[in-house]
Design a protein around this motif. Structure first.
Motif: not given
Length: 185
Positions: A1-15
């Motif tokens: 879950l930690i890595l999922t949220c971290l990757n979602a954070f990075i993806a949202t920034s990239w978006n």
């Protein structure tokens, strides 16, 4: 879950620049790495709390985003060429990180564990890390959601759809793409 949220954070920034702005940036791994290495380096070598180091890392990542944006968007580098420039930036930073002993070489920076401490960002379990990244992700998503109907976001969407038409309509394409990349970084 930690890595999922971290990757979602990075993806949202990239978006912000990639999805909304339509600029294919392959360099966001470098921005993330700059922030992470900055925070860890300052903690290991100067005892600076990671809570402060995170913000210094954000400033450094934004600075490099501004540098890339200035060079690329000022000289109208776009499309595949922009993607290649950002990919080259990732590779340059990877080579620097792997070859400098200051950054731990290919092993990275080893963090010395000092026991549970909020100021040192070290905990005995992973649960605090999960809630920290969950709060960060929620704050980012709510911030972008809040600004979804602003002129800036509309300008990014217009540039994504047709940059020449956006320019003809009076949108400052350079400034909008530049700030989109800086905020995204």
């Amino acid at each position: 879950l930690i890595l999922t949220c971290l990757n979602a954070f990075i993806a949202t920034s990239w978006n912000l620049i990639g999805g909304i702005g339509g600029q294919l940036s392959l360099g966001h791994a470098a921005f993330f790495g700059l922030s992470a290495y900055t925070s860890t380096f300052l903690f290991q070598n100067y005892g600076l709390s990671p809570w402060v180091g995170i913000w210094i890392g954000v400033i450094i990542a934004a600075f490099y985003g501004a540098l890339i944006g200035l060079l690329c968007f000022r000289y109208k580098v776009k499309g595949t060429f922009f993607a290649l420039v950002t990919l080259a930036f990732v590779e340059i930073l990877r080579i620097i990180a792997v070859n400098l002993k200051t950054f731990g070489g290919s092993q990275g920076i080893a963090i010395e564990l000092k026991g549970q401490s909020w100021s040192a960002f070290q905990f005995d379990s992973k649960i605090p890390y999960y809630f920290i990244i969950l709060v960060m992700l929620t704050a980012l998503v709510l911030t972008i959601y809040h600004f979804r109907n602003t002129r800036f976001i509309s300008y990014l969407k217009a540039i994504r759809e047709d940059e020449d038409v956006a320019y003809a309509l009076g949108i400052d394409v350079f400034k909008t793409k530049f700030w989109g990349l800086v905020l995204s970084a």
